[in-house]
Enzyme design. Structure first.
Site, PDB file in Angstrom:
ATOM      1  N   GLU A 166       0.894  -1.086   0.031  1.00  0.00           N
ATOM      2  CA  GLU A 166      -0.500   0.492   0.288  1.00  0.00           C
ATOM      3  C   GLU A 166       1.251   1.598  -0.160  1.00  0.00           C
ATOM      4  OE1 GLU A 166      -2.970  -0.530   3.437  1.00  0.00           O
ATOM      5  OE2 GLU A 166      -3.694  -2.384   2.375  1.00  0.00           O
ATOM      6  N   GLU A 288      -4.472  -8.725  -0.710  1.00  0.00           N
ATOM      7  CA  GLU A 288      -5.572  -8.088   1.042  1.00  0.00           C
ATOM      8  C   GLU A 288      -6.955  -8.717  -0.030  1.00  0.00           C
ATOM      9  OE1 GLU A 288      -4.761  -5.609   3.306  1.00  0.00           O
ATOM     10  OE2 GLU A 288      -2.320  -6.100   4.159  1.00  0.00           O
TER      11      GLU A 288
END
Length: 524
Positions: A166, A288
């Protein structure tokens, strides 16, 4: 003394196909990622900001990794935060004992024939400063990957490296600034150069690159695709994360149902990834996935609606040839007890490609105490399956006597409901529907009476309203000022965020308004 006057409305539970592409030969990397589904994250462990156990999880053991392998998972993502385990510059040496600890978990995973994704995780905390400390951040990033790549260079190709989790350079997760894309491009290209030049099997080890913040927006997909095209390496894999349509994912703005809006958000994200990468020969991993509300409590999203979300993402992700890796920070698989917190969730996410689970429009039948009992009709979503049987405990129910299947509906007969009612409020029985494929579906038969709330006094730190739930359940809460307008956080909606602004405390017979709620209300 100043007074806060608001009205709270507590809402209770009572009551597409994307573009088809022609068959194309699969690349070696697409075949590689095809073998990775389903996947699992060892979350809040090696990625913790302190020690391995500082975020509440036990020390990882070989037995845990063996259990994940035995449970049917094909891949594991091992998030690691390296920064606080590194010495000062210019060498930025990684603590050797920690590196060996990571290697032991990697090896246990490989011994279970799992694909392994090893990454840099919460290092975004210092990489975040790259716009102000460009040379220092780049030097530490490159030092980290030089050491990681060198240590693991002879490990088999079932171990892949993910450049950065991220990645971001701003508190605003949605800001698309050219400078930020340029910095991420620099980091990804440095990562690629370091790994490829480090010798051993790293010359063609699969490498995973994330979009900015692992986002699914088209502009961020396009920027990552541009980097990958310039790298011109057929051993690259793209990744993004998916936590659902945000209002549904956290239960805010009254988004309590897995409805068409939620479904279309999911379809749009996966279709964009497919068209940008997969259809162009670049495989994609969903590194994820889950629901953001789980970070606070598994009950943030109503159970049946949660299962519908996971059923659909499991189906659609596989249709789009993208392995899914469940984010689990300890809330799903109980690592001390070696069991699943929610067996129905586990069974749902383990569906194979082309296999879907079935469900009804609701997983609850609410019957008012002393009210008239009638047949109950629930819309039946078979998803290509057939209803095989319905049981209550060990007793199998009889079709046409206890229930009917008619014109796409499951009809639970009045006569059965009357037998199941015990007279006590709460769950009186559970009907378990079994289908020709997929996970079983449970329907709770709940006897309820009108909830009763009492007057209350308290502080803004902990304000609890005494509540007799009487078998009913809280779905959402609306907060408005007496003079008009929404009260509390997210003032664009009157419906507040579950387990952030309020929470039901069923065991304590109360509803709590949190300090988060009061921090953003007008006084007087």
């Amino acid at each position: 003394m100043k007074l806060l006057v608001i009205f709270l409305s507590l809402i209770l539970l009572n009551g597409f196909s994307s573009t088809a592409y022609a068959e194309r030969p699969k690349s070696e990397m697409q075949k590689y990622v095809d073998g990775m589904h389903p996947g699992w994250n060892l979350g809040n462990t090696l990625d913790a900001a302190g020690s391995e156990t500082s975020w509440g999880n036990p020390r990882t053991t070989k037995e845990l990794i063996d259990a994940i392998g035995s449970a049917g998972f094909k891949s594991i993502r091992i998030p690691v935060t390296w920064g606080h385990r590194m010495g000062p510059g210019p060498d930025y040496l990684i603590d050797s004992a920690f590196l060996e600890r990571v290697a032991s978990i990697v090896q246990w995973s490989l011994d279970n024939d799992l694909y392994v994704m090893l990454n840099m995780h919460h290092d975004t905390g210092w990489i975040f400063r790259m716009k102000d400390e460009y040379d220092k951040v780049l030097a530490q990033f490159e030092a980290a990957w030089t050491q990681i790549a060198g240590y693991f260079k002879d490990y088999p190709h079932k171990l892949m490296f993910e450049s950065l989790n991220e990645p971001r350079f701003d508190d605003d997760w949605n800001k698309d600034t050219p400078q930020y894309f340029e910095m991420l491009d620099t980091l990804n290209k440095s990562f690629h150069r370091i790994v490829r030049s480090s010798g051993g099997l790293n010359a063609d080890r699969p490498l995973v690159l994330s979009t900015m913040t692992a986002s699914t927006t088209q502009v961020r997909f396009d920027q990552l695709a541009k980097t990958m095209k310039e790298l011109d390496d057929d051993r690259l894999i793209a990744t993004f994360h998916y936590y659902g349509h945000w209002p549904f994912s956290v239960n805010v703005a009254g988004a309590t149902k897995f409805d068409q809006t939620v479904k279309l958000d999911l379809i749009g994200a996966f279709d964009r990834a497919y068209e940008t990468f997969t259809a162009e020969g670049i495989p994609v991993i969903v590194g994820e996935y889950g629901l953001l509300g789980f970070d606070k409590e598994l009950g943030t999203i109503q159970h049946g609606e949660m299962l519908k979300f996971f059923e659909y993402i499991t189906y659609y992700g596989q249709e789009k040839e993208m392995p899914l890796m469940l984010w689990d920070n300890g809330q799903h698989y109980q690592r001390r007890l070696f069991r699943w917190s929610d067996e129905s969730l586990y069974q749902t996410i383990m569906a194979k490609k082309g296999e879907r689970s079935s469900y009804t429009s609701s997983d609850s039948i609410f019957l008012k105490k002393d009210g008239e009992i009638k047949d109950r009709r629930l819309k039946l979503e078979l998803n290509g399956n057939e209803l095989v049987k319905i049981t209550v405990g060990e007793k199998e129910l009889e079709e046409s006597i206890d229930y009917d299947v008619s014109y796409g509906y499951l009809v639970i007969k009045k006569s059965l409901l009357e037998k199941l009612i015990t007279g006590d409020v709460g769950v009186n029985a559970v009907l378990t529907c079994e289908f020709s494929a997929g996970a079983p579906w449970g329907i709770q038969v709940i006897l309820f009476d009108t909830p009763v709330l009492e007057a209350a006094k308290g502080t803004t730190r902990r304000f609890r309203i005494p509540t007799e739930f009487n078998g009913d359940r809280l779905a959402t809460m609306e907060a408005v000022y007496q003079t008009g307008g929404s009260a509390g956080p997210h003032s664009w909606t009157s419906y507040k965020e579950f387990n952030h602004c309020f929470q039901p405390l069923y065991d304590l017979n109360s509803i709590e308004l949190t300090s988060n709620f009061f921090q953003e209300v007008r006084d007087q």
